[in-house]
Design an enzyme around this catalytic site. Structure first.
Site, PDB file in Angstrom:
ATOM      1  N   HIS A  91      -8.108  -4.969  -0.410  1.00  0.00           N
ATOM      2  CA  HIS A  91      -6.961  -4.244   0.118  1.00  0.00           C
ATOM      3  C   HIS A  91      -6.667  -4.699   1.554  1.00  0.00           C
ATOM      4  CE1 HIS A  91      -4.216  -0.816  -0.281  1.00  0.00           C
ATOM      5  NE2 HIS A  91      -4.365  -0.669   1.019  1.00  0.00           N
TER       6      HIS A  91
ATOM      7  N   ASP B  46     -10.386  -3.573  -5.129  1.00  0.00           N
ATOM      8  CA  ASP B  46      -9.585  -2.525  -4.500  1.00  0.00           C
ATOM      9  C   ASP B  46      -9.519  -1.357  -5.468  1.00  0.00           C
ATOM     10  OD1 ASP B  46      -7.600  -0.924  -3.353  1.00  0.00           O
ATOM     11  OD2 ASP B  46      -6.128  -2.526  -3.163  1.00  0.00           O
TER      12      ASP B  46
ATOM     13  N   SER C 272       0.827  -1.199   0.000  1.00  0.00           N
ATOM     14  CA  SER C 272       0.000   0.000   0.000  1.00  0.00           C
ATOM     15  C   SER C 272       0.871   1.262   0.000  1.00  0.00           C
ATOM     16  CB  SER C 272      -0.963  -0.045   1.191  1.00  0.00           C
ATOM     17  OG  SER C 272      -1.984   0.899   1.059  1.00  0.00           O
TER      18      SER C 272
END
Length: 329
Positions: free
Chosen positions: A296, A266, A172
């Site tokens: 995610h 996501d 991320s």
């Protein structure tokens, strides 16, 4: 990044909105339900300190512990503004043949050495490589480029000190930082041996593509992404800075062999293919794996969701290959 509360806590949208009721299996729904349960009813009003407390509790709940034999050492190195805490993971079996520099996720606002501790330990155990985790400065107390500056300083320290091939990796926000460091060090003597980016936030346009089709996905929404970007930049997100937005770069030649793992459900799922396409067009090696039926933050589900477990195994194999200088793709 953190679990979104806009969809799942505010009840603005149905608890299991189409198409996710068919895309996600029961294991993944259970992971989502357990994650969301950590957030109080007033989660949308929490300040960043409150968000950190909830996120830390969530990460602890999914922590699997370190594999036996992995040794750990905490230390600090000089940073651009303050010492940077690092955590070193060493494998039980002999001298490692490569290093992994791991940059944690959390929207540049959440997380630290403990939030991703077992993930790093398992990467160390699975690859036989040393893993160095970076506790970079967080927003909003420290605005961009503080996170990038710390990540770059940590990479240069590890590359010079360990004298081993270094694979950049992160999830991320950490994937964003890894890609930014790879761009900043291309052509240098201590350039990375490769990078493995896990559902990275690379800066695609938030008004189209997966940011629209998965705008209200479980675990992360497009609104969340904009919120985190604004916190990181102080509300003034730069549009042409590859250290903030790796996809803003105009030159992709010279980047290391790259693997990107995205989650199908996501808003960030479109960033990976776009990034890999630009690398390959510039003559590099890059492959994007879209992991079907995942959301995610699924690294935390690697011990409870079969799809996540399989994806994590692919990541570990990929890191090991890049550290050895192999490209089996």
């Amino acid at each position: 990044m953190g679990v979104n509360t806009n969809t799942w806590i505010s009840k603005e949208f149905p608890l299991r909105p189409s198409p996710y009721d068919t895309l996600l299996d029961d294991e993944t729904w259970r992971f989502i339900d357990i994650s969301v349960a950590f957030y109080p009813e007033d989660a949308t009003s929490l300040d960043h300190a409150g968000q950190r407390r909830v996120y830390d509790d969530l990460c602890k709940a999914f922590d699997a512990g370190r594999p036996s034999g992995v040794s750990v050492r905490d230390y600090s190195i000089p940073g651009p503004a303050a010492p940077i805490p690092l955590r070193e993971y060493m494998p039980a079996s002999g001298k490692p043949q490569a290093c992994v520099l791991y940059l944690h996720g959390g929207g540049f606002v959440l997380g630290g050495l403990d939030s991703h501790d077992s993930i790093c330990a398992e990467i160390c155990d699975g690859t036989g490589y040393a893993v160095i985790a970076v506790d970079y400065r967080l927003a909003p107390e420290h605005l961009h480029p503080a996170q990038f500056d710390d990540a770059l300083a940590a990479f240069r320290h590890v590359a010079e000190t360990y004298d081993l091939p270094v694979v950049l990796s992160g999830d991320s926000a950490g994937g964003n930082l890894a890609a930014a460091v790879a761009w900043a060090t291309r052509g240098e003597a201590w350039a990375p041996a490769g990078q493995v980016l896990i559902y990275p936030a690379l800066g695609a346009e938030t008004t189209k593509g997966s940011f629209v089709s998965h705008a209200h996905a479980p675990m992360l929404t497009t609104e969340d992404m904009i919120y985190y970007d604004n916190l990181r930049s102080g509300g003034r997100s730069p549009v042409d800075d590859p250290a903030f937005t790796p996809l803003a770069a105009t030159e992709f030649a010279g980047l290391p062999p790259t693997l990107v793992f995205t989650a199908e459900c996501d808003p960030l799922s479109g960033d990976g293919p776009d990034y890999c396409a630009r690398l390959t067009k510039a003559g590099g090696n890059a492959v994007c794996f879209e992991e079907k039926g995942l959301v995610h933050g699924y690294l935390r589900a690697r011990h409870s969701v079969t799809r996540a477990r399989d994806s994590f195994a692919r990541m570990v194999r990929g890191i090991k290959s890049l550290g050895a200088g192999d490209w089996p793709y």
